[in-house]
Motif scaffolding. Structure first.
Motif, short mmCIF file in Angstrom:
data_model
loop_
_atom_site.label_atom_id
_atom_site.label_comp_id
_atom_site.label_asym_id
_atom_site.label_seq_id
_atom_site.Cartn_x
_atom_site.Cartn_y
_atom_site.Cartn_z
N GLY A 92 -4.40 19.00 5.49
CA GLY A 92 -3.98 19.49 4.35
C GLY A 92 -3.51 17.91 3.79
O GLY A 92 -2.44 17.32 3.79
N VAL A 93 -4.45 17.30 2.67
CA VAL A 93 -4.23 16.03 2.47
C VAL A 93 -3.76 15.85 0.86
O VAL A 93 -3.59 14.83 0.55
N TRP A 94 -4.00 16.91 0.15
CA TRP A 94 -3.62 16.70 -1.18
C TRP A 94 -4.49 15.67 -2.11
O TRP A 94 -5.71 15.90 -1.88
N ARG A 95 -3.79 14.63 -2.56
CA ARG A 95 -4.74 13.59 -3.12
C ARG A 95 -5.14 12.46 -2.08
O ARG A 95 -5.91 11.71 -2.68
N GLY A 96 -4.85 12.70 -0.98
CA GLY A 96 -5.40 11.77 0.05
C GLY A 96 -4.47 10.81 0.55
O GLY A 96 -5.01 9.98 1.43
N GLY A 97 -3.19 10.55 -0.08
CA GLY A 97 -2.55 9.41 0.18
C GLY A 97 -2.27 9.17 1.66
O GLY A 97 -2.28 7.87 2.06
N ALA A 98 -1.87 10.02 2.35
CA ALA A 98 -1.52 9.64 3.78
C ALA A 98 -2.67 9.15 4.50
O ALA A 98 -2.50 8.32 5.34
N CYS A 99 -3.89 9.80 4.35
CA CYS A 99 -5.07 9.11 4.86
C CYS A 99 -5.63 7.86 4.45
O CYS A 99 -6.01 7.07 5.24
N ILE A 100 -5.33 7.65 3.17
CA ILE A 100 -5.65 6.39 2.64
C ILE A 100 -4.60 5.21 3.33
O ILE A 100 -5.04 4.29 3.55
N LEU A 101 -3.41 5.66 3.56
CA LEU A 101 -2.56 4.80 4.38
C LEU A 101 -3.24 4.52 5.73
O LEU A 101 -2.96 3.51 6.33
N MET A 102 -3.48 5.39 6.23
CA MET A 102 -3.97 5.33 7.79
C MET A 102 -5.30 4.29 7.67
O MET A 102 -5.27 3.59 8.64
N ARG A 103 -6.07 4.49 6.80
CA ARG A 103 -7.20 3.86 6.84
C ARG A 103 -6.86 2.38 6.33
O ARG A 103 -7.74 1.46 7.14
N GLY A 104 -5.85 2.37 5.56
CA GLY A 104 -5.49 1.00 5.22
C GLY A 104 -5.14 0.01 6.27
O GLY A 104 -5.32 -1.11 6.45
N ILE A 105 -4.34 0.76 7.22
CA ILE A 105 -3.39 0.13 8.18
C ILE A 105 -4.86 0.02 9.48
O ILE A 105 -4.42 -1.25 10.02
N LEU A 106 -5.69 0.55 9.62
CA LEU A 106 -6.81 0.13 10.70
C LEU A 106 -7.64 -0.87 9.81
O LEU A 106 -7.94 -2.11 10.70
N LEU A 132 0.87 -1.12 -0.10
CA LEU A 132 0.23 -0.05 0.03
C LEU A 132 1.12 1.20 -0.07
O LEU A 132 0.67 2.34 -0.77
N THR A 133 1.72 1.22 0.86
CA THR A 133 2.89 2.33 0.97
C THR A 133 3.43 2.71 -0.43
O THR A 133 3.45 3.61 -0.88
N ARG A 134 3.94 1.70 -1.18
CA ARG A 134 4.72 1.77 -2.45
C ARG A 134 3.66 2.20 -3.53
O ARG A 134 3.93 2.75 -4.33
N MET A 147 8.41 8.27 0.32
CA MET A 147 8.53 7.01 1.10
C MET A 147 8.87 7.09 2.56
O MET A 147 8.40 6.40 3.43
N ALA A 148 9.92 8.08 2.76
CA ALA A 148 10.37 8.12 4.14
C ALA A 148 9.24 8.47 5.02
O ALA A 148 9.19 8.01 6.25
N ARG A 149 8.61 9.60 4.79
CA ARG A 149 7.48 10.22 5.45
C ARG A 149 6.27 9.32 5.65
O ARG A 149 5.58 9.09 6.71
N LEU A 150 6.22 8.44 4.31
CA LEU A 150 4.81 7.69 4.71
C LEU A 150 5.04 6.36 5.53
O LEU A 150 4.37 6.04 6.14
N THR A 151 6.50 5.81 5.39
CA THR A 151 6.85 4.86 6.24
C THR A 151 6.80 5.24 7.68
O THR A 151 6.21 4.42 8.71
N ASN A 152 7.15 6.47 8.13
CA ASN A 152 6.87 6.90 9.44
C ASN A 152 5.44 7.05 9.83
O ASN A 152 5.19 6.53 11.05
N LEU A 153 4.71 7.45 9.01
CA LEU A 153 3.30 7.57 9.07
C LEU A 153 2.75 6.07 9.53
O LEU A 153 2.11 5.88 10.38
#
Length: 254
Positions: A83-97, A14-16, A57-63
């Motif tokens: 501040g989500v832009w295209r939503g990727g960081a939030c998508i990552l958090m939802r995927g981990i949940l 998901l991160t990649r 990738m570094a900040r996504l991996t940290n998140l």
């Protein structure tokens, strides 16, 4: 395969996918030469044309790591990004949940979905001359962000959207218990809006992530001003050239 191994493999992929290091789309920014460079994408130093996040990738991996730590340590509350832009960081958090079977928490998605505001130089002189509002690439409509969630099969009732300027929307979120807050507002005003309205709702042991601390002096100034005003001494950890985070002080043992 053990469930933990499957969850880890899913989070890796998901991160990649969110950073699109798999296909390596060309950037749309004016400084990276129009060609994909793995090193720039790792550090979040380009503006991708296709990828759903520009934080790299570094900040996504940290998140990912801090989201998983919040779950493992049973830190109460929801997860929020401003501040989500295209939503990727939030998508990552939802995927981990979802990967961890967590059904009692939400991912709160906050953005104007119209780009950044012009600087309010009278009230926030640190933002004088800020030009982020002129970049059309930063204005991603709400419907597109929702479609991006849907593409990963992660758009459901555990995702909550708040559209508007932070000064208007974030006060309405005061009192929402948070396990993690990720601020990516670029400007002094936007960063301070996030800190003032959300930090008191961050649970002890929760995580505060600042995206632009190293990249934008006004953002750094807002964070340092807030920490000084509140007497916050929790140590900050550096993620990469710009991102930082700290953990809100845990209460002393009973």
């Amino acid at each position: 395969m053990a469930n933990a191994d499957a969850a880890a493999l899913y989070a890796d992929l998901l991160t990649r996918a969110i950073a699109n290091t798999i296909y390596g789309d060309n950037p749309q920014d004016p400084w990276s030469g129009g060609a994909y460079h793995a090193g720039l994408r790792e550090k979040g130093q380009d503006w991708p044309s296709v990828a759903h996040s520009m934080i790299g990738m570094a900040r996504l991996t940290n998140l990912r790591s801090l989201t998983e730590r919040a779950l493992a340590d049973h830190v109460p509350g929801d997860f929020i990004e401003t501040g989500v832009w295209r939503g990727g960081a939030c998508i990552l958090m939802r995927g981990i949940l979802k990967a961890h079977g967590e059904t009692g928490r939400k991912v709160i998605v906050c953005d104007s979905f119209e780009g950044l505001p012009p600087p309010n130089e009278g009230d926030y002189p640190a933002d004088s001359g800020d030009t982020h509002y002129t970049y059309e690439q930063l204005a991603i409509p709400l419907e597109q962000v929702q479609a991006n969630f849907r593409a990963y099969d992660l758009l459901d009732d555990q995702v909550e959207f708040h559209k508007g300027w932070f000064r208007d929307t974030l006060p309405g979120l005061k009192g929402r218990k948070l396990a993690l807050m990720r601020l990516d507002g670029d400007m002094y005003e936007s960063t301070m809006d996030g800190l003032v309205n959300l930090y008191d709702s961050l649970s002890p042991g929760g995580f505060c992530i600042i995206d632009d601390f190293g990249a934008i002096p006004a953002c750094r100034e807002a964070v340092l001003d807030f920490r000084h005003a509140r007497g916050i001494t929790d140590p900050m950890s550096q993620v990469d050239w710009t991102g930082v985070w700290w953990r809100k002080t845990l209460p002393p043992p009973a």
